[in-house]
Design a protein around this motif. Sequence first.
Motif, mmCIF file in Angstrom:
data_model
loop_
_atom_site.group_PDB
_atom_site.id
_atom_site.type_symbol
_atom_site.label_atom_id
_atom_site.label_comp_id
_atom_site.label_asym_id
_atom_site.label_seq_id
_atom_site.Cartn_x
_atom_site.Cartn_y
_atom_site.Cartn_z
ATOM 1 N N GLU A 37 29.342 41.696 6.023
ATOM 2 C CA GLU A 37 29.762 40.290 6.131
ATOM 3 C C GLU A 37 28.782 39.480 6.962
ATOM 4 O O GLU A 37 28.042 40.009 7.778
ATOM 5 C CB GLU A 37 31.155 40.183 6.766
ATOM 6 C CG GLU A 37 32.280 40.449 5.831
ATOM 7 C CD GLU A 37 33.622 40.050 6.447
ATOM 8 O OE1 GLU A 37 33.713 39.828 7.675
ATOM 9 O OE2 GLU A 37 34.587 39.972 5.679
ATOM 10 N N LYS A 38 28.869 38.153 6.757
ATOM 11 C CA LYS A 38 28.016 37.218 7.485
ATOM 12 C C LYS A 38 28.869 36.321 8.371
ATOM 13 O O LYS A 38 30.057 36.142 8.124
ATOM 14 C CB LYS A 38 27.239 36.338 6.504
ATOM 15 C CG LYS A 38 26.277 37.117 5.654
ATOM 16 C CD LYS A 38 25.532 36.226 4.688
ATOM 17 C CE LYS A 38 24.700 37.111 3.796
ATOM 18 N NZ LYS A 38 23.352 36.729 3.668
ATOM 19 N N ALA A 39 28.233 35.754 9.373
ATOM 20 C CA ALA A 39 28.849 34.763 10.248
ATOM 21 C C ALA A 39 27.803 33.700 10.543
ATOM 22 O O ALA A 39 26.604 33.916 10.351
ATOM 23 C CB ALA A 39 29.341 35.405 11.534
ATOM 24 N N THR A 40 28.268 32.558 11.007
ATOM 25 C CA THR A 40 27.375 31.439 11.293
ATOM 26 C C THR A 40 27.428 31.076 12.773
ATOM 27 O O THR A 40 28.501 31.024 13.362
ATOM 28 C CB THR A 40 27.779 30.206 10.455
ATOM 29 O OG1 THR A 40 27.706 30.563 9.077
ATOM 30 C CG2 THR A 40 26.867 29.032 10.709
ATOM 31 N N ILE A 41 26.263 30.836 13.343
ATOM 32 C CA ILE A 41 26.144 30.308 14.695
ATOM 33 C C ILE A 41 25.429 28.972 14.560
ATOM 34 O O ILE A 41 24.307 28.915 14.065
ATOM 35 C CB ILE A 41 25.333 31.243 15.611
ATOM 36 C CG1 ILE A 41 25.995 32.612 15.705
ATOM 37 C CG2 ILE A 41 25.156 30.613 16.991
ATOM 38 C CD1 ILE A 41 25.138 33.663 16.389
ATOM 39 N N THR A 42 26.088 27.900 14.977
ATOM 40 C CA THR A 42 25.474 26.573 14.922
ATOM 41 C C THR A 42 24.959 26.228 16.310
ATOM 42 O O THR A 42 25.706 26.283 17.293
ATOM 43 C CB THR A 42 26.496 25.520 14.446
ATOM 44 O OG1 THR A 42 26.970 25.917 13.157
ATOM 45 C CG2 THR A 42 25.857 24.141 14.347
ATOM 46 N N VAL A 43 23.674 25.900 16.386
ATOM 47 C CA VAL A 43 23.044 25.583 17.665
ATOM 48 C C VAL A 43 22.686 24.104 17.674
ATOM 49 O O VAL A 43 21.991 23.621 16.784
ATOM 50 C CB VAL A 43 21.782 26.454 17.883
ATOM 51 C CG1 VAL A 43 21.109 26.101 19.210
ATOM 52 C CG2 VAL A 43 22.131 27.928 17.833
ATOM 53 N N GLY A 44 23.175 23.392 18.694
ATOM 54 C CA GLY A 44 22.879 21.978 18.862
ATOM 55 C C GLY A 44 21.889 21.762 19.993
ATOM 56 O O GLY A 44 21.866 22.524 20.964
ATOM 57 N N TYR A 45 21.067 20.739 19.844
ATOM 58 C CA TYR A 45 20.115 20.359 20.895
ATOM 59 C C TYR A 45 20.255 18.872 21.137
ATOM 60 O O TYR A 45 20.226 18.076 20.193
ATOM 61 C CB TYR A 45 18.680 20.716 20.479
ATOM 62 C CG TYR A 45 17.662 20.381 21.541
ATOM 63 C CD1 TYR A 45 17.622 21.099 22.725
ATOM 64 C CD2 TYR A 45 16.770 19.344 21.371
ATOM 65 C CE1 TYR A 45 16.703 20.796 23.713
ATOM 66 C CE2 TYR A 45 15.844 19.029 22.353
ATOM 67 C CZ TYR A 45 15.813 19.761 23.524
ATOM 68 O OH TYR A 45 14.903 19.447 24.506
#
Length: 163
Positions: free
Chosen positions: A106-114
Amino acid sequence: MKKILLISGICFSAILANAQTAVDPHAGHNHGATSTAEIAKPVMEESLALTEVEYNFGKIPQGKPVTHSFQVTNIGKTPFKLDNVQASCGCTTPEWDKEKVIAPGEKATITVGYNAAAEGPFTKPVTITYNGTQTKVMNIKGEVWKTPATSAPANTEVNELKN
């Protein structure tokens, strides 16, 4: 006095090195023996893969926050959660589903904001901790350019020529 002590210290070190060789002719040589440090190292199965380890935002206008989503895949044999995703400073904010159990495959998402508040080039590491102690590092980078404080002045010469 200091020179004499230094010289005698060097001589003493040389005498000790020669004494060790005389006592143990194999000192400093590896004849296939494995050290206890090598035996004690646990072998951890690689179980998290990133589709990319770095993302370049390119040029960003100052004060205009940006985000990018990284995909992670469980390539191991057992399910796990992402224990923590830690940015190197407060200008970078990672978001992920803290409760999601990622099954093998399975996959997962990590959203990184700057936040793009500081002008100039940047490179920010983001560390993923999973399976208790395993870590992976991904990076975001780019360059923040300063936006003008005011809008461009009206070209009065062109307006005067038209009149």
